[in-house]
Design a protein around this motif. Structure first.
Motif, PDB file in Angstrom:
ATOM      1  N   ASP A  28       0.884  -1.169   0.000  1.00  0.00           N
ATOM      2  CA  ASP A  28       0.000   0.000   0.000  1.00  0.00           C
ATOM      3  C   ASP A  28       0.925   1.224   0.000  1.00  0.00           C
ATOM      4  OD1 ASP A  28      -1.646   2.120   0.712  1.00  0.00           O
ATOM      5  OD2 ASP A  28      -2.930   0.875   1.977  1.00  0.00           O
ATOM      6  N   ARG A  29       0.929   1.962  -1.083  1.00  0.00           N
ATOM      7  CA  ARG A  29       1.895   3.058  -1.253  1.00  0.00           C
ATOM      8  C   ARG A  29       1.203   4.393  -1.467  1.00  0.00           C
ATOM      9  NH1 ARG A  29       7.184   0.807  -2.502  1.00  0.00           N
ATOM     10  NH2 ARG A  29       7.103  -0.818  -0.931  1.00  0.00           N
TER      11      ARG A  29
ATOM     12  N   ASN B  30      -3.033  10.538  -3.970  1.00  0.00           N
ATOM     13  CA  ASN B  30      -2.864   9.348  -4.812  1.00  0.00           C
ATOM     14  C   ASN B  30      -2.292   8.195  -4.006  1.00  0.00           C
ATOM     15  OD1 ASN B  30      -3.640  10.752  -7.187  1.00  0.00           O
ATOM     16  ND2 ASN B  30      -1.615  11.705  -7.236  1.00  0.00           N
ATOM     17  N   ARG B  31      -2.784   7.041  -4.306  1.00  0.00           N
ATOM     18  CA  ARG B  31      -2.301   5.843  -3.611  1.00  0.00           C
ATOM     19  C   ARG B  31      -2.335   4.669  -4.577  1.00  0.00           C
ATOM     20  NH1 ARG B  31      -6.056   4.334   1.123  1.00  0.00           N
ATOM     21  NH2 ARG B  31      -4.991   2.350   1.485  1.00  0.00           N
ATOM     22  N   SER B  32      -1.412   3.753  -4.385  1.00  0.00           N
ATOM     23  CA  SER B  32      -1.484   2.466  -5.100  1.00  0.00           C
ATOM     24  C   SER B  32      -1.688   1.387  -4.046  1.00  0.00           C
ATOM     25  CB  SER B  32      -0.169   2.218  -5.846  1.00  0.00           C
ATOM     26  OG  SER B  32      -0.019   0.838  -6.064  1.00  0.00           O
TER      27      SER B  32
ATOM     28  N   LEU C 275       1.397   7.969  -3.087  1.00  0.00           N
ATOM     29  CA  LEU C 275       2.128   8.546  -4.228  1.00  0.00           C
ATOM     30  C   LEU C 275       2.020  10.067  -4.173  1.00  0.00           C
ATOM     31  CD1 LEU C 275       0.844   5.994  -6.879  1.00  0.00           C
ATOM     32  CD2 LEU C 275       3.100   6.056  -5.812  1.00  0.00           C
TER      33      LEU C 275
ATOM     34  N   GLU D   9      -3.371  -4.528  -8.771  1.00  0.00           N
ATOM     35  CA  GLU D   9      -3.150  -3.157  -8.329  1.00  0.00           C
ATOM     36  C   GLU D   9      -4.400  -2.315  -8.543  1.00  0.00           C
ATOM     37  OE1 GLU D   9       0.086  -1.211 -10.335  1.00  0.00           O
ATOM     38  OE2 GLU D   9       0.373   0.199  -8.684  1.00  0.00           O
ATOM     39  N   GLN D  10      -4.702  -1.497  -7.554  1.00  0.00           N
ATOM     40  CA  GLN D  10      -5.763  -0.491  -7.735  1.00  0.00           C
ATOM     41  C   GLN D  10      -5.157   0.874  -7.435  1.00  0.00           C
ATOM     42  OE1 GLN D  10      -9.230  -0.262  -4.975  1.00  0.00           O
ATOM     43  NE2 GLN D  10     -10.465  -0.351  -6.860  1.00  0.00           N
ATOM     44  N   SER D  11      -5.315   1.762  -8.399  1.00  0.00           N
ATOM     45  CA  SER D  11      -4.837   3.127  -8.236  1.00  0.00           C
ATOM     46  C   SER D  11      -5.989   3.946  -7.638  1.00  0.00           C
ATOM     47  CB  SER D  11      -4.437   3.632  -9.625  1.00  0.00           C
ATOM     48  OG  SER D  11      -4.226   5.004  -9.578  1.00  0.00           O
ATOM     49  N   ARG D  12      -5.718   4.723  -6.574  1.00  0.00           N
ATOM     50  CA  ARG D  12      -6.801   5.446  -5.885  1.00  0.00           C
ATOM     51  C   ARG D  12      -6.470   6.944  -5.852  1.00  0.00           C
ATOM     52  NH1 ARG D  12      -8.417   1.533  -0.761  1.00  0.00           N
ATOM     53  NH2 ARG D  12      -9.406  -0.055  -2.061  1.00  0.00           N
ATOM     54  N   THR D  13      -7.264   7.693  -6.546  1.00  0.00           N
ATOM     55  CA  THR D  13      -7.055   9.140  -6.568  1.00  0.00           C
ATOM     56  C   THR D  13      -8.292   9.837  -6.032  1.00  0.00           C
ATOM     57  OG1 THR D  13      -5.512   9.081  -8.414  1.00  0.00           O
ATOM     58  CG2 THR D  13      -6.719  11.128  -8.107  1.00  0.00           C
TER      59      THR D  13
ATOM     60  N   ASP E  80      -0.563  15.085  -7.899  1.00  0.00           N
ATOM     61  CA  ASP E  80      -0.180  15.625  -9.207  1.00  0.00           C
ATOM     62  C   ASP E  80      -0.366  17.156  -9.221  1.00  0.00           C
ATOM     63  OD1 ASP E  80      -2.503  14.137  -8.887  1.00  0.00           O
ATOM     64  OD2 ASP E  80      -2.755  13.642 -10.988  1.00  0.00           O
TER      65      ASP E  80
END
Ligand SMILES: NC(=O)c1ccc[n+]([C@@H]2O[C@H](COP(=O)([O-])OP(=O)(O)OC[C@H]3O[C@@H](n4cnc5c(N)ncnc54)[C@H](O)[C@@H]3O)[C@@H](O)[C@H]2O)c1
Ligand SMILES: N[C@@H](CCC=O)C(=O)O
Length: 524
Positions: free
Chosen positions: A157-158, A172-174, A160, A515-519, A163
C-alpha cells in the motif's frame, strides 16, 4: 527448522543431528498409522465426511492401508467454492497485519506438529524421513517469507505524490488487492509444501483458497487444513478437498467464481489449465509450475567426486520424483568413464528401502502409474542403450513399489532424452566440447533446473547460456535439486512454468494481488 546452529534444508538434510532422528522416532510411535482412521475434507471451517472414501495404501507396503480419506463429489467442490466465495470479501478487507498474525500462528502450529506431519508425508509419498521433515520445514519458511514480505512492503500500500494541478489537491495511492477465490491444485510428490506454498501466499495476500491435492496423497492437505484452522483462519477462508483431476480439479479451475489459479503438476495438464484461464472473457491469473527434463554438464576441471555425488543425489533422491530431478548428464568424453565409475560407486552406497527407516536414501515410487512407467522405460532402454546399473525392480521384503536406481548410456536420438520420466533413470551422453553439451542441454522444451561441474572460469558461461530458471554450479549436495526458500527462488522457464518468477522469490507474492490506483480530488 533450526536446532541449535543446525538449519534443516534440502541441502543440509544429509547429516541431521541426532535430536531430529529422536523426535521423528518418537512421533512415529505416537502418531501410529491407523488404517481405519477417517480423514475428512475441510469446507467452510468444518471437517466434512463424505460417502465416497478412499482406502489409501502405503506405497512402501501395498498390503497396508494408512487411512480412509473422504473423496469430494462435484457437490462438495461446489460447496467449497461457495464457502470460499462467501468468505473472500471480509478476508480481503481484513487489515493485512491481522492476516499476517494469523499466518504466523499457522507457522507455529506447523512447527509444533512438524514431526507428525513429516510421518504422514513420508507414509503417503514414500519419501525418506529427512526429505519429509525438510518438506515440512520448507512450509515453515514459506510462512516466514510471505509474512516478512507483506511487512517489508507495508501491505503493498503506497502513498504517491499529488499531481501538480492548480487549485486542486489530489491524493494518490497504489494498493494491491486480492482477486477473491484462489484455486490451488497440487501434485503428489510434495503434497504438503506445494499445497501450502501457494495457499499461504494466496491467503496472506487476502484471497480465500480452495485447495485440491492429488488423490495419490490425500493426507497432507487435511493436516494443512487442521493447522490453519487451529491458527484461527476464519471459516471458509481455506477449504481443502480431495478428488480426481479431470472431474473435481477441472470443476474448480473452470468455475466462474474462481479468481486465480496456481497449478503445480505435469505440463500436459498445466498447459490446458493455462489456456482455459487465458481464453475466458474475463481472463484470470494463472501460475503454472510444470515438469522438467533437467540436465547437468560436467567438464574437465571438475572435482569428479563432488560431481558424482551431486549427480547421484539429484538423479536418484526421492526416486527421481522431483520436478527438479536430474535426468540427463552431458560429460566431456575425456572424463566420461571416470565420472560414470564414480557415480556407480556412490550409488552402491545409497540404501533403497522402508522410507521410515533411518538409513534409507530412497523409498518406493509413490504411484502405481510411476511404478508401471519405470518398467516400461527400462524395457525401452534394454534393447537400445547400455545399462550401466539398475534397470529392474528389486526383490524386497515388502510388496511395495520399489525400483532400482538406473544409469544408462544412450544415443542422442533415443526418445527418453526428451521426455520427463519422473523415476530414477539417468541418461549419460558423451560430448566433445562444452558447446555441444550446452546445445544438447538446451535442446528440450523444458527449462526448470540445471547443474554444472567444472572450472570456476566456465561458471559464468554456463549460467549465461543455460535455459533454466534454477542453476547450480559445483554443488555436491545436489546438481539440480534442493532449492530452498530464501536462498534459491524456484521456478521454471520455457515449458516448465509460465510466469518467470520463482516460488518464495521477491517477485512471487504480488502475483496473488491486483493493483488499484486510488485518486481523490479535493479543492485546495
Ligand atoms: N515445477 C514445479 O515446481 C513442480 C513441482 C512438483 C511437481 N511438478 C510436476 O508435477 C508432475 C508430477 O505430479 P502429478 O503426477 O501429480 O501431476 P499431474 O499433472 O498428473 O497432477 C497434478 C494435479 O493436477 C490435478 N489434475 C489433473 N488433471 C486435471 C485437470 N484436468 N484439471 C484440474 N486439475 C487436474 C491432479 O489431480 C493433481 O492434483 C511432474 O510433471 C512434475 O515435474 C512440478
Ligand atoms: N523444490 C524442490 C523440488 C520441488 C519439485 O518437485 C527442489 O528444489 O528440489
Amino acid at each position: 527448522m533450526t536446532q541449535g546452529a543446525f538449519e534443516l534444508t534440502y541441502a543440509s538434510m544429509y547429516q541431521p543431528p541426532q535430536e531430529l532422528h529422536d523426535a521423528f522416532e518418537s512421533a512415529l510411535k505416537t502418531f501410529a498409522a491407523d488404517g481405519a482412521q477417517e480423514h475428512p475434507l475441510w469446507i467452510a471451517g468444518k471437517p466434512v465426511h463424505t460417502e465416497e472414501r478412499l482406502d489409501k495404501r502405503s506405497p512402501a507396503d501395498l498390503d497396508t492401508t494408512i487411512g480412509r480419506f473422504s473423496v469430494a463429489s462435484l457437490r462438495d467442490a461446489d460447496a467449497a467454492m461457495a464457502a470460499a466465495t462467501g468468505a473472500a470479501r471480509s478476508w480481503g478487507l481484513t487489515p493485512w497485519r491481522e492476516r499476517v498474525a494469523i499466518i504466523r500462528r499457522a507457522q507455529q502450529r506447523i512447527q509444533a506438529r512438524m514431526y507428525e506431519i513429516a510421518v504422514a508425508v513420508s507414509r503417503e509419498v514414500g519419501k525418506n524421513r529427512v526429505e519429509a521433515l525438510a518438506e515440512v520445514a520448507e512450509v515453515v519458511d514459506f510462512c516466514k517469507i510471505y509474512c516478512a514480505q507483506m511487512e517489508a512492503h507495508e501491505g503493498f500500500d503506497r502513498v504517491l505524490p499529488s499531481d501538480p494541478v492548480p487549485g486542486m489537491h489530489l491524493t494518490n495511492r497504489s494498493v494491491m488487492r486480492p482477486y477473491g477465490v484462489w484455486v490451488v491444485i497440487a501434485p503428489f510428490n510434495y503434497p504438503f509444501a506445494l499445497a501450502a506454498g501457494p495457499s499461504l501466499a494466496a491467503l496472506v495476500a487476502g484471497n480465500a483458497v480452495v485447495l485440491k491435492g492429488s488423490l495419490a496423497t490425500p493426507w497432507s492437505g487435511v493436516l494443512l487444513a487442521e493447522c490453519l484452522h487451529e491458527a484461527g483462519v476464519p471459516a471458509g477462508v481455506f477449504n481443502n478437498i480431495v478428488g480426481d483431476g479431470p472431474g473435481i480439479g477441472a470443476a474448480l479451475v473452470t468455475d466462474d467464481r474462481t479468481g486465480g489459479v496456481t497449478f503445480t503438476g505435469s505440463h500436459a495438464v498445466g498447459r490446458g489449465i493455462l489456456a482455459h484461464q487465458a481464453s475466458r472473457f474475463i481472463p484470470r491469473p494463472c501460475i503454472t509450475e510444470m515438469g522438467g527434463k533437467n540436465s547437468a554438464i560436467v567438464l574437465p576441471g571438475a572435482d569428479l567426486d563432488a560431481a558424482a555425488k551431486g549427480v547421484a543425489r539429484s538423479a536418484f533422491g526421492m526416486g527421481g520424483q522431483k520436478c527438479s530431478a536430474l535426468s540427463r548428464v552431458f560429460v566431456h568424453e575425456d572424463i566420461a568413464d571416470d565420472l560414470i565409475g564414480r557415480v556407480a560407486e556412490f550409488v552402491k552406497t545409497l540404501v533403497i528401502g522402508d522410507p521410515l527407516e533411518r538409513g534409507t536414501f530412497a523409498g518406493p515410487l509413490a504411484t502405481e502409474n510411476g511404478y508401471r512407467n519405470f518398467g516400461r522405460y527400462c524395457e525401452q532402454l534394454a534393447g537400445s542403450a547400455r545399462i550401466v546399473m539398475g534397470g529392474h525392480k528389486p526383490d524386497m521384503p515388502r510388496r511395495g513399489q520399489y525400483v532400482a536406481n538406473t544409469l544408462a548410456e544412450a544415443d542422442a536420438s533415443h526418445p527418453l532424452w526428451s521426455q520427463e520420466l519422473f523415476c530414477p533413470i539417468l541418461l549419460v551422453g558423451r560430448v566433445k566440447s562444452r558447446d555441444e553439451a550446452m546445445q544438447r542441454a538446451n535442446a528440450v522444451p523444458y527449462g526448470l533446473t540445471a547443474g554444472f561441474f567444472g572450472a570456476e572460469e566456465d561458471i559464468p558461461w554456463f549460467m549465461d547460456n543455460i535455459e533454466a530458471g534454477v542453476t547450480f554450479a559445483n554443488r555436491s549436495l545436489g546438481a539440480t535439486t534442493g532449492a530452498w526458500p530464501g536462498y534459491q527462488p524456484f521456478g521454471g522457464w520455457k515449458a516448465s512454468g509460465n510466469t518467470g518468477k520463482g516460488l518464495a522469490s521477491f517477485y512471487y507474492l504480488p502475483q496473488y494481488m491486483r493493483e488499484q490506483s486510488r485518486t481523490i480530488a479535493r479543492a485546495s
